[in-house]
Design a protein around this motif. Sequence first.
Motif: not given
Lengths: 310, 310, 310, 310
Positions: A91-99, B94-102, B107-109, B245-246
Motif C-alpha cells: 500500500s506504500r509502493v506500487l509494482r509498476e514500471p516507472s516509465g 520504443l520498447r519501454e513500459p509506458s508508466g501511464s494510461a495507455f 509521454q508522446l510529447e 496490460m496497459y
Amino acid sequence: MTTTIDAPPLGPMLDDIVRSHRPPREAGSVPANIPSLAAVPFSRFGIAVATAAGEIFTSGDADVPFSIQSISKVFTLAMALRRDSSGALWSRVLREPSGSAFNSLVQLEVEHGIPRNPFINAGALVVTDRLMEETPDAATAVLRFLTGQTGEPGPFIDEAAAVSELSNSSRNLALAHFLKDFGNLRQSAEAVVENYVRQCSIMMTCAELAKAGLFLAREGRGTSGTVVSRSEAKRIGSIMLTCGMYDAAGEFAYRVGLPGKSGVGGGILVIVPGHCAISVWSPRLDAKGNSLAGSAALADLSDRTGWSVF
Amino acid sequence: MTTTIDAPPLGPMLDDIVRSHRPPREAGSVPANIPSLAAVPFSRFGIAVATAAGEIFTSGDADVPFSIQSISKVFTLAMALRRDSSGALWSRVLREPSGSAFNSLVQLEVEHGIPRNPFINAGALVVTDRLMEETPDAATAVLRFLTGQTGEPGPFIDEAAAVSELSNSSRNLALAHFLKDFGNLRQSAEAVVENYVRQCSIMMTCAELAKAGLFLAREGRGTSGTVVSRSEAKRIGSIMLTCGMYDAAGEFAYRVGLPGKSGVGGGILVIVPGHCAISVWSPRLDAKGNSLAGSAALADLSDRTGWSVF
Amino acid sequence: MTTTIDAPPLGPMLDDIVRSHRPPREAGSVPANIPSLAAVPFSRFGIAVATAAGEIFTSGDADVPFSIQSISKVFTLAMALRRDSSGALWSRVLREPSGSAFNSLVQLEVEHGIPRNPFINAGALVVTDRLMEETPDAATAVLRFLTGQTGEPGPFIDEAAAVSELSNSSRNLALAHFLKDFGNLRQSAEAVVENYVRQCSIMMTCAELAKAGLFLAREGRGTSGTVVSRSEAKRIGSIMLTCGMYDAAGEFAYRVGLPGKSGVGGGILVIVPGHCAISVWSPRLDAKGNSLAGSAALADLSDRTGWSVF
Amino acid sequence: MTTTIDAPPLGPMLDDIVRSHRPPREAGSVPANIPSLAAVPFSRFGIAVATAAGEIFTSGDADVPFSIQSISKVFTLAMALRRDSSGALWSRVLREPSGSAFNSLVQLEVEHGIPRNPFINAGALVVTDRLMEETPDAATAVLRFLTGQTGEPGPFIDEAAAVSELSNSSRNLALAHFLKDFGNLRQSAEAVVENYVRQCSIMMTCAELAKAGLFLAREGRGTSGTVVSRSEAKRIGSIMLTCGMYDAAGEFAYRVGLPGKSGVGGGILVIVPGHCAISVWSPRLDAKGNSLAGSAALADLSDRTGWSVF
C-alpha cells in the motif's frame, strides 16, 4: 515449471566472455555524484555464475569488491517482504514500471507520494524506512543478511564512500522529504537517506553477489534455509524484469530476457529461474545508468546459452 | 531453455476455472466509447489453451466470437517485424513500459513523437502505418493472417462495429495527427485510424485466438511455417510481459508471471513459452481496462499449474 | 483611472525606432510549418500607433500587409465575449497563464480538456468553435469585424496561404480531436481547424491592426459603437498581459509592461489603456515565437515614453 | 504614465467594504501544515490603504497582526534586486507564470532547477539563499527592512510559530534539496528553509503592510529614500500581476486588474501604481490558497474606485 538446461561448458564460456567484453578503452560514464566510483579503472570486468546445484563459476575480476549500489534494493525488498505478512508494504509502493528516469520526482507528485515500484529511489527509500521500523541500523542488517547468504565474511560497508556519497545526496534527500510530506516515511528523512546510502555502499565481489542472489533462482531457498516464499521469489523476479534496469527495463528484457537488477557501481545481478544467479561487473555506464560492458556480456551469454524466460 | 510441464488434467481444470470465475453478477465496466461492447452479457466467460503439441482445450463460452480490440496489436507487431529485416521499426517506436494510461499524449510529447512501445495506442498506430506501406488495407491483411494461423475461416471484421467505433475515435485521431506532426506517420492520420479501428474490430473465439497466438509459444513457428524468428518470438514475449496490460503490466507480471496482452473487448492472450497459448474472455473490465474475471482466472490458472516464467 | 500622457513627438520617435530596430541582417527564425511566412524579407519592419483621440502615426513598412496569425485570437475572443452574456465561455476555457509552450497537449490532458486560456491554440480553437455556433463561416465573420473596425476594405484572407497552412496543421488537428474527445468542441474538429487557420491567414497592415485594436484602449468603444463593455475590455487586457506572448508573457510584462498579443507572422498588438493601440511588425522570431525586432522596439518605445501599466 | 484618480471618500468606502465582506460564518479553509494559522478566528477582516501622498486609511481589524507568509516574497525580492546590480539573480530564477500549483516540483525538474518565478516557493528559496550570501540571518534583515519602511517597531517574527511550521516543512525541504541538487542553492538546504520559514512568520498589521508596500506604488521610493529603482519597482509590479496569486494570477488580474501578492495567512498586498498600496486580511482561503473574503473585497474595491491597470 521445471527447467532443464543443456549445461554449457560454463567455465571456458565465461573466460571467453571476459575476453570479448572487457573494455579495451575508456567509454561510457561514471555517476557524477559518487566520487568513489570514479576511481575504479575502466577495464575492470568480472563475471560469476552460481548454480542451483551449488557450483560457482567465475572469470575476470570476479574477486574484486565493488559497490553494489542499487542492487541492494533487491535484498532490502526481500528482507522487507518476509516481514510483511500482511502485504502492507504494497500500500506504500506500487509494482509498476516507472516509465521515466529512476529518480524522477514527477511521477511521485502525480501519484501522491506512492512510488511506482521498489527499485526507483523513492520506492527503495520507503522499503528502507520499513526495515528501520524493526532495525534502526538497517544497513548493517542488510550487510548481515548478505554475509549470511554468501557464507563468507567478505561483504563490507565502505563507510568512507558512504560519508562522501551522503554529502552529495541532495536528490535523495529531496525525495525523502517529499515522501515525508506525503506521509509515506515513518523515520526521519535524514536517517532513511543515511541508511539507504550505507546499504548502497556495500562492497561485494561478483562471486559473493551471485551466491547472495541465488535464493531468487531457487524459489526462495537460500544457503541456510528459506529466505522468502516460492511465491515471493517469483514476484521479486517479476519486479526485476519489469523495473530492474532503470528506464531500460524493456530493452533489457528484449535483449537478455531475464530478470535483472543493475547498480551505478557497474554491477548487474541476473536470475535464471530454477537454474542459476549471474553477476557481472564493469564500472562504465551507458546513458541509462547500466553497465555498458555488463549489459553487452549478458546479451551475449543469453544468446550463447539460450537462457531466457521467454 | 526447454521446459517440461507436469501435464495437469487440463480439461477438467478449465471447467473448474469457468465455474469459479464466470461472473455471477454485473461488475466492473465497459468502455464508454465503443457502443458495440456494451451489449455483451456480463456473464460471458470463455477459456482456451492451445498446446505446442497441437492439442486444444476449451471451456465455457470458448466458441463465442468477441472483439479482440488491442490484442490485435500483438499480431500487427509480428507482421511488421517479419517485414522489418533492417530493424527500422525500432527507430519509430520504443520498447519501454509506458508508466501511464495507455492513450496518454503526454509521454508522446515529451519523447518527441516516438511512442514508448508498440502496445500503447500511439505505438500501435505507428505499427499499422508501417503495415500500410505495403498493404493499404492493413486490417484485411491482419484478418487474413489470423485466418491462416487458426486454419479456419472463423475470424471476421465486425464492420458495423468498426464504423460505430470510428465515429467515436477522437482520441485516436488526436494521437494520429500528433504522430503526423512529429513526422512519425507515412499515411494520412485518418486512413491509419480507420485501419487501426478495423483491426481492433476483428471478432474471434477463445479457441481461435489461442491457436492464432500459438506461434509465440513455439519460438515463432506457426501452423503453416515460420511466422517470426525464434529471437523475434522471444522479444514479442518480453514486450507483452513489460507492456501488455496497459498500466497494470507490473501487477500482472507479479500475479500471473506470464507474457500477456489484453483488449478492452475483455479478451486476454497469454503465452507459456515452449508450451502453450492461453486465451480467456469475459467482457467486464477493471479500472485499468483489463478483463476483471479474465485476470483473476489467469492468476488462478498460474497458481494451479505453476506456469510462470519466473 | 484616467491617464494623462505627456505627448511625445510620436512621428519622429517612430521614425527613429524604425531606424534603430529594422533588422540589418537575417536573424531569428520563421515557423517551419507555414511556408508562406518564410518568403517575407527579413528586413521588413513597420510600426503604427492609433490614439484614442483618433490620430494615427506610422513609420517603416506600416502599409505592407502581413499575416496576423495568433493576433486574431484577441478579436475572436472579443467577438465571442459579446455574444456570451451568460459567461458560459468561461466554463470551457480558463484565464490562467499556461506556463509552457503555446501548443502543448500536456496541460490540456491534465486539466481534462479545458484549455488554460483563450490565447493558447487549444483555447483559441474553443473560441472559434463558439463563434461557429452562430456563424459557420467564422473566419469571414472575423474579417468583416476587422474591416468594420478599420473603416477600410483593406484586410483580406490569404486563401492560398490558408490552404497551404491547412495541409500542415497536424498539431492543431490533434488539439481539436483531443478537445472533441473531452467534449469541448461542438463542431467537427476539421471544420474548426479550417476556420481557425483561415482567421490566422488574415492579412493586415500595421496601420489597420492598430486601428482595429483601438477599442481595447478605449474601454471597449470601437470606431462605430461599443464592441465590448468597459469591463470586458479591461479583462481582455488582463488576459493579454498574462497570456499574450506565449511562454514569454512574464518577460514581456517585465520589459514592456503593457498588454500585448503576438503572432508568428511577426506582428504584435499592444494596448496602452486609455491612450492608444500600438502595432509593430517584423517577420523574424525569437525562440519563444515572438517578433525579435518587434519586441525590442516595444521595449524601447516603452522606455522612451514611460508607457507602462505598472 | 501619471495617473489622476477621482479621489473617492476612502474612509467610509473601506468601512462599507468591511461591512460587506467580513465573513459571517466559517467558510473556506486554512493550511493544514501551519498549526498557528488555524487558531485565527474566521471573522477577522481588516483593510488598509496607504496613499502616495502619505495618508493612511484603515478599517476593520487593520491593527491586528497576522502572519504575512508569502507576501514576504515581495520584500525579499526587492531586497535581493537592489543588491543585484549585475542581474545575476535572473539567471537563477525566471519571471514567467508557473501554470501549476505553487509548490510543484514538476516544473522545477523539467526546467533543470531554475524556478519559474520568485513567488513560487522554489523561487523564493533561491531569493532567500541570495540574501543569505550577505546576511546569514536573512529573516531578521527582512524584519529590519519592514520596520524601516513602516517607521514603527510593530512587525515581529513569531518565533514559536516558525518553530512549529519548521517541523512541518517537508515540502520546502524537498524543494531546497532539489534546488541544491541542481546547484541552485549556495547555503545549506536546512538553513535556507529555516530563514524562509522565519521570514514567512513575520507578523504585521494591515496598516503596517500597506505602508511597507508603498514604495512599489511610488516608483521605488520608500519612506526614507529609494528602495529600488523606478524600473525595478515597475518590474516587481509586473511579476506580482503575472505570478502573485499562486495559480489564480490570471483570475485575479481579470477580476481585480492590479498587481497583488497573497499569503496563506490570509493577507493580500495590492499596488495601484502611482497612487497607493492596499492591504487586506481575512484568514480563510479559497481552493487556490488566496484569502476568500480578501479577494472578493479587492474586486469590490476595484469596481467602486475604477482602480485597475487595464
